[in-house]
Write an enzyme that holds these catalytic residues in place. Sequence first.
Site, PDB file in Angstrom:
ATOM      1  N   CYS A 118     -55.939  27.284   5.114  1.00  0.00           N
ATOM      2  CA  CYS A 118     -55.118  26.117   4.775  1.00  0.00           C
ATOM      3  C   CYS A 118     -53.946  26.455   3.855  1.00  0.00           C
ATOM      4  O   CYS A 118     -52.801  26.389   4.258  1.00  0.00           O
ATOM      5  CB  CYS A 118     -55.999  25.053   4.121  1.00  0.00           C
ATOM      6  SG  CYS A 118     -57.238  24.396   5.251  1.00  0.00           S
TER       7      CYS A 118
ATOM      8  N   LYS B 224     -51.338  15.690   3.743  1.00  0.00           N
ATOM      9  CA  LYS B 224     -52.123  16.927   3.793  1.00  0.00           C
ATOM     10  C   LYS B 224     -51.252  18.140   3.441  1.00  0.00           C
ATOM     11  O   LYS B 224     -51.649  19.018   2.666  1.00  0.00           O
ATOM     12  CB  LYS B 224     -52.712  17.085   5.202  1.00  0.00           C
ATOM     13  CG  LYS B 224     -53.427  18.377   5.447  1.00  0.00           C
ATOM     14  CD  LYS B 224     -54.736  18.462   4.705  1.00  0.00           C
ATOM     15  CE  LYS B 224     -55.319  19.863   4.772  1.00  0.00           C
ATOM     16  NZ  LYS B 224     -56.516  20.002   3.968  1.00  0.00           N
TER      17      LYS B 224
ATOM     18  N   TYR C 149     -61.930  34.605   1.011  1.00  0.00           N
ATOM     19  CA  TYR C 149     -60.687  34.177   0.374  1.00  0.00           C
ATOM     20  C   TYR C 149     -60.952  33.383  -0.907  1.00  0.00           C
ATOM     21  O   TYR C 149     -60.032  33.147  -1.683  1.00  0.00           O
ATOM     22  CB  TYR C 149     -59.819  33.389   1.357  1.00  0.00           C
ATOM     23  CG  TYR C 149     -60.178  31.926   1.490  1.00  0.00           C
ATOM     24  CD1 TYR C 149     -59.585  30.963   0.683  1.00  0.00           C
ATOM     25  CD2 TYR C 149     -61.104  31.505   2.425  1.00  0.00           C
ATOM     26  CE1 TYR C 149     -59.916  29.621   0.803  1.00  0.00           C
ATOM     27  CE2 TYR C 149     -61.449  30.185   2.555  1.00  0.00           C
ATOM     28  CZ  TYR C 149     -60.844  29.251   1.740  1.00  0.00           C
ATOM     29  OH  TYR C 149     -61.192  27.930   1.853  1.00  0.00           O
TER      30      TYR C 149
HETATM   31  N1  LIG Z   1     -61.728  24.920   7.036  1.00  0.00           N
HETATM   32  C1  LIG Z   1     -61.278  24.056   6.161  1.00  0.00           C
HETATM   33  O1  LIG Z   1     -61.691  24.054   5.017  1.00  0.00           O
HETATM   34  C2  LIG Z   1     -60.237  23.011   6.535  1.00  0.00           C
HETATM   35  C3  LIG Z   1     -59.963  21.999   5.619  1.00  0.00           C
HETATM   36  C4  LIG Z   1     -59.043  21.029   5.975  1.00  0.00           C
HETATM   37  C5  LIG Z   1     -58.396  21.101   7.196  1.00  0.00           C
HETATM   38  N2  LIG Z   1     -58.668  22.107   8.053  1.00  0.00           N
HETATM   39  C6  LIG Z   1     -57.971  22.118   9.334  1.00  0.00           C
HETATM   40  O2  LIG Z   1     -58.876  21.738  10.352  1.00  0.00           O
HETATM   41  C7  LIG Z   1     -58.560  22.426  11.573  1.00  0.00           C
HETATM   42  C8  LIG Z   1     -59.795  23.172  12.052  1.00  0.00           C
HETATM   43  O3  LIG Z   1     -60.130  24.134  11.085  1.00  0.00           O
HETATM   44  P1  LIG Z   1     -61.523  24.890  11.077  1.00  0.00           P
HETATM   45  O4  LIG Z   1     -61.597  25.563   9.758  1.00  0.00           O
HETATM   46  O5  LIG Z   1     -62.598  23.961  11.488  1.00  0.00           O
HETATM   47  O6  LIG Z   1     -61.273  25.972  12.239  1.00  0.00           O
HETATM   48  P2  LIG Z   1     -62.367  26.949  12.883  1.00  0.00           P
HETATM   49  O7  LIG Z   1     -61.608  28.116  13.390  1.00  0.00           O
HETATM   50  O8  LIG Z   1     -63.511  27.134  11.965  1.00  0.00           O
HETATM   51  O9  LIG Z   1     -62.932  26.136  14.136  1.00  0.00           O
HETATM   52  C9  LIG Z   1     -62.148  25.712  15.178  1.00  0.00           C
HETATM   53  C10 LIG Z   1     -62.979  25.759  16.454  1.00  0.00           C
HETATM   54  O10 LIG Z   1     -62.172  25.217  17.490  1.00  0.00           O
HETATM   55  C11 LIG Z   1     -62.464  25.936  18.670  1.00  0.00           C
HETATM   56  N3  LIG Z   1     -61.349  25.725  19.614  1.00  0.00           N
HETATM   57  C12 LIG Z   1     -60.163  26.365  19.715  1.00  0.00           C
HETATM   58  N4  LIG Z   1     -59.421  25.842  20.695  1.00  0.00           N
HETATM   59  C13 LIG Z   1     -60.151  24.840  21.248  1.00  0.00           C
HETATM   60  C14 LIG Z   1     -59.933  23.929  22.315  1.00  0.00           C
HETATM   61  N5  LIG Z   1     -58.775  23.932  22.977  1.00  0.00           N
HETATM   62  N6  LIG Z   1     -60.907  23.050  22.615  1.00  0.00           N
HETATM   63  C15 LIG Z   1     -62.085  23.045  21.924  1.00  0.00           C
HETATM   64  N7  LIG Z   1     -62.346  23.888  20.916  1.00  0.00           N
HETATM   65  C16 LIG Z   1     -61.390  24.767  20.564  1.00  0.00           C
HETATM   66  C17 LIG Z   1     -62.629  27.362  18.214  1.00  0.00           C
HETATM   67  O11 LIG Z   1     -63.349  28.125  19.150  1.00  0.00           O
HETATM   68  C18 LIG Z   1     -63.358  27.166  16.884  1.00  0.00           C
HETATM   69  O12 LIG Z   1     -64.774  27.248  17.041  1.00  0.00           O
HETATM   70  C19 LIG Z   1     -57.377  23.342  11.243  1.00  0.00           C
HETATM   71  O13 LIG Z   1     -56.179  22.703  11.569  1.00  0.00           O
HETATM   72  C20 LIG Z   1     -57.481  23.488   9.746  1.00  0.00           C
HETATM   73  O14 LIG Z   1     -56.229  23.782   9.174  1.00  0.00           O
HETATM   74  C21 LIG Z   1     -59.594  23.060   7.760  1.00  0.00           C
END
Ligand SMILES: NC(=O)c1ccc[n+]([C@@H]2O[C@H](COP(=O)([O-])OP(=O)(O)OC[C@H]3O[C@@H](n4cnc5c(N)ncnc54)[C@H](O)[C@@H]3O)[C@@H](O)[C@H]2O)c1
Length: 457
Positions: free
Chosen positions: A269, A215, A344
Amino acid sequence: MNFHKICIMGLGYIGLPTASTFATHGLKVLGVDINPTVINTLGTGEIHIHEPGLREVVARAIRSGNFSVSTQPEEADAFIIAVPTPFREDAQGKYNGRKYKLADMRAVISATEAILPHLRKGNLVVLESTSPPRTTVELVKPILEKSGLKAGVDFHLCYSPERVLPGQIMRELIENDRVIGGITPKSAKAGRDLYEIFVKGEIIETDATTAEMVKLMENTTRDVNIAIANEFSRLAEKFGVDVWEAISLANRHPRINILSPGPGVGGHCISVDPWFLVEAAPDLTSLIHHARQVNDAQPHFVVEKVKQAFIALSGVAPEAPRSRSAAAESILKNKKIAALGLAYKPDVDDLRESPATEVVHLLQKEGAQVSVWEPFKPDADVKGGDMASSLDAALKNADAILLLVKHTEFINFKPDEIASKTKARILIDCVNGWDKQQWEKAGFQLFRLGVNKSPIL
Ligand SMILES: NC(=O)c1ccc[n+]([C@@H]2O[C@H](COP(=O)([O-])OP(=O)(O)OC[C@H]3O[C@@H](n4cnc5c(N)ncnc54)[C@H](O)[C@@H]3O)[C@@H](O)[C@H]2O)c1
């Protein structure tokens, strides 16, 4: 391994599509989020993020009776962690005089700790959050083993990176190949059993640290490739070249694929993940570190471009660099700029780490009055600019229009229609979204990032 109920920690851009997709494929899913607003919104059948197709899948998941939400996890057969992994705002690392950003792993730690009381023999835990190398074995595993259960023996533990494209998440979640890294081969197999429920792409089993590296390598490669495109845009302006034309010609070479320059790199990311490698091995990552710096500096280059556009119109000779920079010091003061787009990337509502927000902030620091229109997030809170209530309101009093994001609706603007809504006749296009001839025919002067007719020699 068979699964009946799973628990997904974090209901954001990754967790909510994953949870609702599992629920529509027959699993009982408890979606957990610490943000009560998220839980309340989902509780009323609404969703809190914009992602094409997500609303329908969540609605089907709720109707099926398989999907419920809570602020607390419960016992389940499997747990998936999809919480944020941003960088820390309060601290930085330093190596050989070079500063670097540090991963903020607090959400992963607290989500893992929340699972701990519910962990049972035979469970599977999967970390999906993008994480520094060895997080699964060195951070998550020791927390879970506080239960007295042994990872790889009593329960399975995997890392599986999410590689979906925002805007296409619902399709890519199912169709993309998926890498599953287990801390043992049996853990990887258990991970395969879970994701096989809906993944149609190939599932490839490996070890957890390789999956973490996969990743990070993907996103770092894109960051470095965008950095070189951004440097090319600067060189093109210096040498009187149209970078977009030069890139399209270079890309005719069968083994060359130069990406597009732009106002910088954002998102949760690509602008974040390379730092995880730098932090993990600052002595081995000078190229990755430098690419981050190039991309982070690109909003400053955009602001220079905006200044040049006003200078060009104010009659200061473009071939006189000294007088140009002297004039540049104040040229933006009180200028009204309509900034189009804050996200973005095109056609999403995600503003995280967006370079467009940084451009707006820098313009305001130069004394410009920036009116921002972001159709995907009209109520965004933007440092240094005012959110306009509509496109027309943003354009109304503008002296110049700055295109920061290639949203489809911006690209489809009709120049004559825009001309009737504004007195601005200067356009600064940072994304190669507008056709020069068409806009000039409607009376505009178009300045494009990476294009400069007069070399700066
Ligand atoms: N958004 C993308 O396109 C994408 C793509 C690949 C990987 N990722 C990775 O996936 C992960 C999540 O990204 P995202 O975009 O979904 O984030 P996001 O911020 O959209 O959502 C994360 C959610 O987790 C919740 N949260 C925080 N701490 C928590 C806890 N302790 N227990 C339960 N819920 C909790 C937050 O309130 C939030 O609603 C990150 O590591 C990101 O780098 C994201």
